[in-house]
Design a protein around this motif. Structure first.
Motif, PDB file in Angstrom:
ATOM      1  N   LEU A  75     -24.620 -15.812 -27.221  1.00  0.00           N
ATOM      2  CA  LEU A  75     -25.570 -16.239 -28.247  1.00  0.00           C
ATOM      3  C   LEU A  75     -25.660 -15.199 -29.360  1.00  0.00           C
ATOM      4  N   TYR A  76     -25.780 -13.938 -28.985  1.00  0.00           N
ATOM      5  CA  TYR A  76     -25.890 -12.877 -29.986  1.00  0.00           C
ATOM      6  C   TYR A  76     -24.544 -12.618 -30.659  1.00  0.00           C
ATOM      7  N   GLU A  77     -23.473 -12.805 -29.921  1.00  0.00           N
ATOM      8  CA  GLU A  77     -22.149 -12.643 -30.511  1.00  0.00           C
ATOM      9  C   GLU A  77     -21.906 -13.692 -31.586  1.00  0.00           C
ATOM     10  N   ARG A  78     -22.280 -14.943 -31.288  1.00  0.00           N
ATOM     11  CA  ARG A  78     -22.123 -16.001 -32.291  1.00  0.00           C
ATOM     12  C   ARG A  78     -23.038 -15.769 -33.487  1.00  0.00           C
ATOM     13  N   GLY A  79     -24.221 -15.206 -33.245  1.00  0.00           N
ATOM     14  CA  GLY A  79     -25.135 -14.931 -34.346  1.00  0.00           C
ATOM     15  C   GLY A  79     -24.571 -13.918 -35.328  1.00  0.00           C
ATOM     16  N   ILE A  80     -23.927 -12.886 -34.813  1.00  0.00           N
ATOM     17  CA  ILE A  80     -23.304 -11.903 -35.701  1.00  0.00           C
ATOM     18  C   ILE A  80     -22.099 -12.512 -36.408  1.00  0.00           C
ATOM     19  N   ALA A  81     -21.299 -13.290 -35.659  1.00  0.00           N
ATOM     20  CA  ALA A  81     -20.117 -13.910 -36.265  1.00  0.00           C
ATOM     21  C   ALA A  81     -20.504 -14.888 -37.372  1.00  0.00           C
ATOM     22  N   TRP A  82     -21.666 -15.546 -37.251  1.00  0.00           N
ATOM     23  CA  TRP A  82     -22.113 -16.507 -38.261  1.00  0.00           C
ATOM     24  C   TRP A  82     -22.289 -15.850 -39.624  1.00  0.00           C
TER      25      TRP A  82
ATOM     26  N   ARG B 153     -13.832 -14.337 -38.387  1.00  0.00           N
ATOM     27  CA  ARG B 153     -14.547 -14.502 -37.126  1.00  0.00           C
ATOM     28  C   ARG B 153     -13.638 -14.351 -35.916  1.00  0.00           C
ATOM     29  N   ALA B 154     -12.421 -14.813 -36.003  1.00  0.00           N
ATOM     30  CA  ALA B 154     -11.503 -14.669 -34.863  1.00  0.00           C
ATOM     31  C   ALA B 154     -11.236 -13.194 -34.575  1.00  0.00           C
TER      32      ALA B 154
END
Length: 353
Positions: A180-187, A194-195
């Motif tokens: 969840l936090y990883e996707r938040g930073i990637a967003w 992002r990859a």
């Protein structure tokens, strides 16, 4: 004056339609943003270190969850709850079984160390190695100052407990759902980056788990071996010295120096032969940990130069106190992985071009 005689108008500095003005404003904004970012990072160092500590604790929990998953095919939430309960039970059990005994030994250890330091100071005064007007208290203050300032928010018991509680809470939240936090930073990153971010994040997590696994194994091995070996040769307060050695093993280099000094001081307080035996035990344990435990568990994944780690410990300890000293190793580890991944991605892009 007639309109036909006026000079042709040119864009002024407030007209952003001028390409030159727009470019200069953008450059100035970048520099101002960098200065503000550096100032904010410096002002928010303490909360940032707590967040990094929470990430490190989350890596410890995540490593336990992954290890438990190899023998228990249960959902991640259940495995995390089991790991957290086991950690709490271990800490409570240890404090219940050894807390009163170690508390009594701690007072005796302080008295022994003070007497031994005073004795060494006496030898120094006798042979002219230490100025006559300098006492043990002054030397202690200099040593503490050389390692770094201990800020009041960490130095006090209340500050230490509150900081530890925040680290634990942040670590638990991150460990519950790290993606969840990883996707938040990637967003917040561009789509084409992002990859690369996910790849670097996975490598950082893997390396940090290996590093923390090595620390835990090293802490257990050093603490157990030192406690047992010192008890066998008759060193006073051997269990307490074993516990302190294990705890200080979390701080590579500096921790081993401090624990070694304590072992030698207490060993020689019981006699020359026991002191020599304490030195042999300390050297044997450090050799075993450095050449057997660390290479087997962490060095192949981390491979941090000892001088680099020690230098960063001194710098972060001087700037940010005990918490900076404790987190220097993980911070260096993550920076090293980030730089390696950036270099590899640049090499791959150059090869494709």
């Amino acid at each position: 004056m007639s309109d036909s005689l006026r000079a042709p108008e040119e864009p002024g500095p407030s007209d952003f339609a001028n390409p030159l003005t727009s470019r200069e404003v953008q450059r100035a904004s970048v520099w101002i943003g960098m200065v503000v970012a550096v100032a904010l990072i410096w002002m928010l160092t303490q909360p940032l270190l707590l967040i990094i500590g929470g990430i490190v604790f989350a890596a410890l929990l995540d490593g336990g969850v992954r290890l438990l998953g190899k023998i228990l095919p249960a959902p991640r939430g259940i495995r995390l709850a089991i790991v957290a309960v086991l950690v709490v039970l271990f800490v409570m059990g240890f404090m219940y079984l050894a807390g009163s005994q170690l508390a009594g030994q701690a007072q005796a250890l302080r008295a022994v160390v003070e007497s031994q330091v005073t004795r060494i100071m006496g030898y120094g005064h006798q042979y002219g190695l230490i100025p006559a007007d300098q006492n043990a208290a002054d030397l202690g203050k200099q040593l503490v100052g050389s390692v770094g300032k201990v800020t009041a928010w960490v130095g006090s018991a209340l500050g230490a407990l509150s900081s530890l509680a925040m680290i634990v809470v942040i670590g638990l939240f991150v460990a519950i759902e790290p993606r969840l936090y990883e996707r938040g930073i990637a967003w917040m990153l561009p789509m084409d980056k992002r990859a690369d971010f996910y790849r670097t994040s996975d490598k950082m997590g893997h390396t940090l788990r290996r590093l923390m696994a090595g620390r835990l194994v090293g802490m257990g091995v050093e603490g157990l071996f030192v406690g047992v070996a010192l008890s066998i040769i008759g060193v006073p307060m051997a269990p307490l010295l074993g516990v302190l050695t294990g705890l200080l093993a979390f701080l590579p280099n500096i921790g081993s120096i401090v624990s070694g000094a304590l072992i030698v001081l207490v060993g020689f307080s019981a006699g020359t032969n026991i002191g020599i035996g304490a030195i042999i035990v300390y050297v044997a344990v450090q050799t075993f940990d450095g050449y057997v435990v660390v290479p087997m568990v962490a060095r192949r994944a981390v491979d941090l130069a000892p001088a680099l780690v020690l230098g960063c410990q001194l710098l972060l300890g001087a700037l940010f106190g005990i918490l900076g000293l404790a987190l220097a190793d993980p911070i260096v580890c993550m920076i090293k992985v980030l730089l390696e991944e950036k270099s590899e991605l640049a090499a791959e892009a150059e090869a494709e071009a």
